[in-house]
Design an enzyme around this catalytic site. Structure first.
Site, PDB file in Angstrom:
ATOM      1  N   CYS A  29     -57.188  22.188  -8.228  1.00  9.39           N
ATOM      2  CA  CYS A  29     -56.351  21.194  -7.552  1.00  9.39           C
ATOM      3  C   CYS A  29     -56.200  19.961  -8.459  1.00  9.39           C
ATOM      4  O   CYS A  29     -55.482  20.021  -9.445  1.00  9.39           O
ATOM      5  CB  CYS A  29     -56.950  20.844  -6.187  1.00  9.39           C
ATOM      6  SG  CYS A  29     -55.787  20.034  -5.071  1.00  9.39           S
ATOM      7  N   HIS A  74     -57.159  26.636  -4.118  1.00  9.41           N
ATOM      8  CA  HIS A  74     -58.626  26.561  -4.027  1.00  9.41           C
ATOM      9  C   HIS A  74     -59.200  27.978  -3.920  1.00  9.41           C
ATOM     10  O   HIS A  74     -59.407  28.488  -2.810  1.00  9.41           O
ATOM     11  CB  HIS A  74     -59.042  25.739  -2.807  1.00  9.41           C
ATOM     12  CG  HIS A  74     -58.775  24.278  -2.934  1.00  9.41           C
ATOM     13  ND1 HIS A  74     -59.735  23.378  -3.339  1.00  9.41           N
ATOM     14  CD2 HIS A  74     -57.642  23.552  -2.730  1.00  9.41           C
ATOM     15  CE1 HIS A  74     -59.218  22.158  -3.365  1.00  9.41           C
ATOM     16  NE2 HIS A  74     -57.946  22.233  -3.006  1.00  9.41           N
ATOM     17  N   GLU A  98     -62.119  28.993  -4.282  1.00 10.13           N
ATOM     18  CA  GLU A  98     -63.486  29.042  -3.744  1.00 10.13           C
ATOM     19  C   GLU A  98     -63.517  29.421  -2.265  1.00 10.13           C
ATOM     20  O   GLU A  98     -64.522  29.977  -1.783  1.00 10.13           O
ATOM     21  CB  GLU A  98     -64.181  27.697  -3.943  1.00 10.13           C
ATOM     22  CG  GLU A  98     -63.649  26.534  -3.138  1.00 10.13           C
ATOM     23  CD  GLU A  98     -62.531  25.768  -3.810  1.00 10.13           C
ATOM     24  OE1 GLU A  98     -62.271  24.612  -3.417  1.00 10.13           O
ATOM     25  OE2 GLU A  98     -61.909  26.326  -4.731  1.00 10.13           O
TER      26      GLU A  98
END
Length: 601
Positions: free
Chosen positions: A398, A525, A527
């Protein structure tokens, strides 16, 4: 539908979320389909506008819901995909009731906490529990509900009243209450003290809820006489008192529950005896043992704004751990406050400046996570520059991608004032701009949120290979700013490669340096979708590059199936707090290591 409610007593931070997640793992291992709900009693509509220092990270779901980080635990442990409605807040409940009142749905009644708020809570739970979250048709068998906060909190009282009514609504045999409490051991006498749990259970019973099972957090397993005392004063059978003592890593928690027959106690309360199988936790056992035995370190520098609280980057830590354990490496996190890398710190606090740069230069890989606001941005730009110039593996997420683009424009294109309009609205060379569809007046829920599709533009790039040479991927987003499409041609002509774009080809999603060992920035993102047994490909690539194993990892991964066969395992991390003094390496409670200029474990 069967319901398992998890409450907490004595103090916050006991691990209700991990306990609820582990219960979900155990029930799923017994052959049941599981869904989860988290109740947060705060007045915010969602977690989107809350500071990471206040409440840890904001977890983002596929549907764009900005929710409590515990929903991330549920998704990772139970391997499900939840919706924004799986996170109930006081704000959502009151907003729904007030909207109904304005429409006249209550037919002139005086709208009150009881019955209108409590009925809304119960209706919400019943409705959301029926939503399938595991990719199969039809509702789950069991809904695990976690009530946030601690028994006795004023803001949670309407929820406790509603859940007391709910236990009667669904009837006996359909509702099981597990109370997580603390049994401290006083160092002076070395005795396990039951009084805090007694008082907590008394408070719970006084509000209309009686626990069926006690899950007692302690440093060591409870003595038999302590269990007997708790059973006598809390009116819970001894066999229903579970000890959640400290373990090397949290993969052991579902195994602890299994070994103490927690599933049998739950099934007895829910009348499920004889309808389920014994829990199959072979993979969990293997992961726990692998995590305990890792020795060869890999050092990753985490250059961020919120390094004082590791929960602010919880999903990133989990994703790093999933990848490092899969490659059989002991993860060492070097926490670096981004502002400590800046020139101003060199003058104001030279010791912190030297310590930060020492950690950065000693890292095997560098990760710059997302964030908002201009504090520490220059430090993140310097970290990206160091990684680019010294060929250190780099992953920017990001804002981490945006600062990499800004740094490239400044250093390679020689645009000294290149910047994001977030930090300098008047810059003459805006590399990153505000997205047209965003709102500058309302903060909550106005970003580009949720799962979006990214199309690979270059087949022979590292990111495409790591994702198994797919033509597109779906990842979750949370951002207001984007790379300026008007500058793409100049950046690419200078050597930067935008290997992933959205469906319009106007929004940049992935950027790489082709001639660098591993330099990748992503607007999304990754993750949030990393799982035990299925690490995020980009995190796996970062760890592999940091260990010198990237070529081996992607060699021959011509299909997603081939690559997926290499992905597996993961562990989670306890809280790490910054105290402001340099400390030597510490072994965290899950067997991981953490170093930092100013981090105390």
């Amino acid at each position: 539908m069967k319901y398992v409610l998890v409450t907490g007593g004595v103090v916050s931070g006991l691990g209700k979320g991990v306990t609820a997640s582990s219960i979900g793992v155990l029930l799923k291992a017994c052959g049941l389909r599981v869904t989860c709900i988290k109740i947060d009693p705060y007045l915010n509509t969602d977690a989107g506008t809350m500071s990471p220092f206040e409440h840890g990270e904001v977890f983002v779901l596929d549907d764009g819901g900005e929710v409590d980080l515990d929903l991330g635990n549920y998704e990772r442990f139970v391997d499900i995909k939840l919706t924004r409605d799986n996170n109930i807040t006081t704000g959502k409940i009151y907003q729904s009731v007030i909207d109904k009142e304005r429409k006249g749905d209550y037919l002139g009644k005086t709208v009150q906490v009881v019955p209108h708020i409590t009925d809304e809570i119960q209706d919400w739970i019943e409705r959301v529990a029926m939503i399938p979250v595991d990719g199969k048709e039809g509702p789950a068998d069991v809904c695990v509900i976690e009530l946030g906060g601690t028994i006795g909190d004023i803001e949670s009282m309407p929820f406790i009243e509603a859940l007391g009514q709910f236990s009667y609504r669904v009837g006996p045999g359909n509702f099981c209450l597990i109370h997580v409490s603390l049994v401290p051991v006083l160092n002076v006498v070395g005795e396990q003290k039951t009084k805090p749990t007694q008082h907590s259970v008394r408070g719970l019973r006084g509000q209309g809820l009686t626990p069926n099972i006690l899950a007692c957090r302690s440093t060591v397993a409870l003595d038999d006489n302590v269990k007997g005392k708790l059973s006598q004063f809390c009116h819970v059978p001894e066999q229903n008192i579970i000890t959640l003592y400290d373990v090397p890593n949290i993969w052991h928690i579902p195994l602890l529950l299994r070994d103490q027959k927690a599933h049998e106690a739950i099934f007895k309360v829910l009348n499920l005896q004889g309808t389920t199988k014994e829990p199959l936790l072979k993979e969990w056992t293997s992961r726990a043992e692998i995590c305990d035995g890792l020795h060869e370190p890999v050092r990753i520098a985490m250059v961020g704004k919120y390094t004082g609280l590791s929960d602010a980057y919880l999903s990133i830590l989990k994703a790093l751990l999933h990848a490092s354990v899969d490659l059989r490496k002991k993860l060492v996190i070097d926490w670096i406050p981004a502002c400590d890398l800046e020139d101003a710190t060199e003058k104001e606090n030279p010791d912190a400046y030297k310590a930060a740069w020492k950690l950065l230069k000693g890292a095997d890989g560098i990760l710059v996570p997302g964030g908002f606001g201009n504090r520490g941005v220059q430090g993140k730009i310097l970290a990206a520059k160091y990684a680019r110039e010294h060929r250190i593996p780099y992953l920017g997420i990001c804002l981490g991608m945006q600062v990499a683009v800004i740094e490239f424009a400044r250093s390679v294109l020689n645009l000294r004032d290149a910047n994001s309009t977030e930090f300098d609205p008047n810059t003459k060379n805006p590399c990153v701009i505000f997205m047209p569809e965003g709102s500058k007046t309302h903060m909550g829920g106005t970003m580009r949120l949720g799962s979006r599709r990214t199309y690979f533009q270059v087949k022979d790039c590292k990111s495409a290979k790591l994702y198994g040479n797919r033509t597109f991927i779906d990842e979750r987003h949370r951002h207001r700013y984007e790379v300026n499409p008007d500058m793409i041609a100049r950046l690419e002509n200078a050597g930067l490669s935008f290997t992933g774009k959205d469906e319009t080809s106007q929004r940049m999603e992935i950027v790489e340096l082709p001639n660098h060992p591993y330099f990748i920035g992503v607007q999304f993102h990754p993750e949030y979708k990393s799982r035990p047994g299925k690490p995020s490909p980009l995190f796996l690539g970062l760890i592999a590059a940091a260990c010198g194993q990237l070529d081996t990892l992607i060699q021959g991964s011509g299909s997603q199936g081939n690559l997926s066969a290499k992905l597996g395992n993961g562990i989670a991390m306890e809280k790490v707090y910054q105290k402001g003094t340099t400390k030597p390496a510490k072994v965290l409670s899950d067997g991981l290591y953490s170093y930092c200029s100013g981090v105390q474990v």
